[in-house]
Design a protein around this motif. Structure first.
Motif, PDB file in Angstrom:
ATOM      1  N   UNK A 190       0.829  -1.215   0.000  1.00 61.54           N
ATOM      2  CA  UNK A 190       0.000   0.000   0.000  1.00 61.54           C
ATOM      3  C   UNK A 190       0.863   1.265   0.000  1.00 61.54           C
ATOM      4  N   UNK A 191       0.322   2.386  -0.537  1.00 61.87           N
ATOM      5  CA  UNK A 191       1.076   3.645  -0.549  1.00 61.87           C
ATOM      6  C   UNK A 191       1.540   4.033   0.856  1.00 61.87           C
ATOM      7  N   UNK A 192       2.678   4.706   0.920  1.00 60.53           N
ATOM      8  CA  UNK A 192       3.276   5.183   2.170  1.00 60.53           C
ATOM      9  C   UNK A 192       3.670   4.050   3.123  1.00 60.53           C
ATOM     10  N   UNK A 193       3.868   2.851   2.585  1.00 57.09           N
ATOM     11  CA  UNK A 193       4.379   1.732   3.366  1.00 57.09           C
ATOM     12  C   UNK A 193       5.816   1.503   2.923  1.00 57.09           C
ATOM     13  N   UNK A 194       6.751   1.591   3.837  1.00 62.72           N
ATOM     14  CA  UNK A 194       8.152   1.432   3.478  1.00 62.72           C
ATOM     15  C   UNK A 194       8.630   0.008   3.708  1.00 62.72           C
ATOM     16  N   UNK A 195       9.310  -0.543   2.705  1.00 65.99           N
ATOM     17  CA  UNK A 195       9.938  -1.855   2.836  1.00 65.99           C
ATOM     18  C   UNK A 195      11.161  -1.696   3.733  1.00 65.99           C
ATOM     19  N   UNK A 196      11.265  -2.541   4.759  1.00 66.40           N
ATOM     20  CA  UNK A 196      12.423  -2.490   5.660  1.00 66.40           C
ATOM     21  C   UNK A 196      13.306  -3.722   5.527  1.00 66.40           C
ATOM     22  N   UNK A 197      12.771  -4.806   4.955  1.00 66.68           N
ATOM     23  CA  UNK A 197      13.527  -6.040   4.754  1.00 66.68           C
ATOM     24  C   UNK A 197      13.205  -6.579   3.370  1.00 66.68           C
ATOM     25  N   UNK A 198      14.242  -7.017   2.663  1.00 70.84           N
ATOM     26  CA  UNK A 198      14.095  -7.541   1.306  1.00 70.84           C
ATOM     27  C   UNK A 198      14.922  -8.809   1.209  1.00 70.84           C
TER      28      UNK A 198
END
Length: 189
Positions: A155-163
């Motif tokens: 969703x918008x404004x959700x930041x990925x912190x782990x990839x």
């Protein structure tokens, strides 16, 4: 033997079968943000936030090569990956990727206007996945060109912190600060 990097600039060697550390290897001036094992070798490569890259021979517990950091004008290094096929380090600053080949930083690419949170190497496709905001872009390691962008996989404004990638390097796994974990197809998002 396990190897970890620390915020106090030391490489730490651990014996997984005992309760303490085996050795500490000083040499970095800034926090270590990446430690990478060189396949079929007694060497590890460490990267600090200043962009200094060191190669260590674990048989001697000694640094055998240093590539001086160059992030002063570019910003601190936030993430790194080791490309064993091409023997190069891919490092990320807030908005750029840097490819350190051999002894010099030979390639700098502008990736995003948003801060890069993680990078992961896909050995199978010789590509680097870069996360920023709710997006993941895929960059060819050989050419330095962007080959795909998976937009709005969260969703918008959700930041990925782990990839991360699965073992077959066909699924992308992303995590957020709220604890959400999602899986996506590597090719199609």
């Amino acid at each position: 033997l396990l190897v970890s990097g620390s915020i106090d600039s030391q490489l730490i060697l651990w014996n997984p079968f005992s309760t303490g550390m085996v050795a500490t290897l000083p040499g970095h001036d800034k926090a270590i943000i990446g430690v990478h094992c060189v396949p079929r070798s007694p060497e590890v490569v460490s990267v600090d936030t200043n962009g200094t890259i060191k190669t260590w021979d674990l048989r001697m517990n000694a640094c055998v090569q240093t590539i001086a950091g160059s992030s002063a004008a570019l910003g601190p290094i936030t993430s790194s990956a080791f490309d064993s096929h091409n023997k190069q380090i891919v490092a990320a600053t807030a908005r750029r990727l840097h490819v350190y080949r051999s002894v010099v930083d030979t390639s700098v690419e502008h990736v995003s206007d948003r801060p890069i949170s993680c990078i992961v190497l896909n050995e199978r496709d010789r590509a680097v996945l870069v996360s920023f905001g709710e997006q993941v872009s895929v960059w060819d390691v050989g050419t330095g060109s962007c080959t795909a962008v998976h937009r709005r996989i969260l969703p918008p404004d959700t930041d990925i912190t782990v990839l991360a990638l699965d073992a077959r390097e066909r699924s992308i796994m992303v995590g957020t600060a709220t604890g959400t974990v999602s899986f996506f197809n590597y090719s199609t998002g």
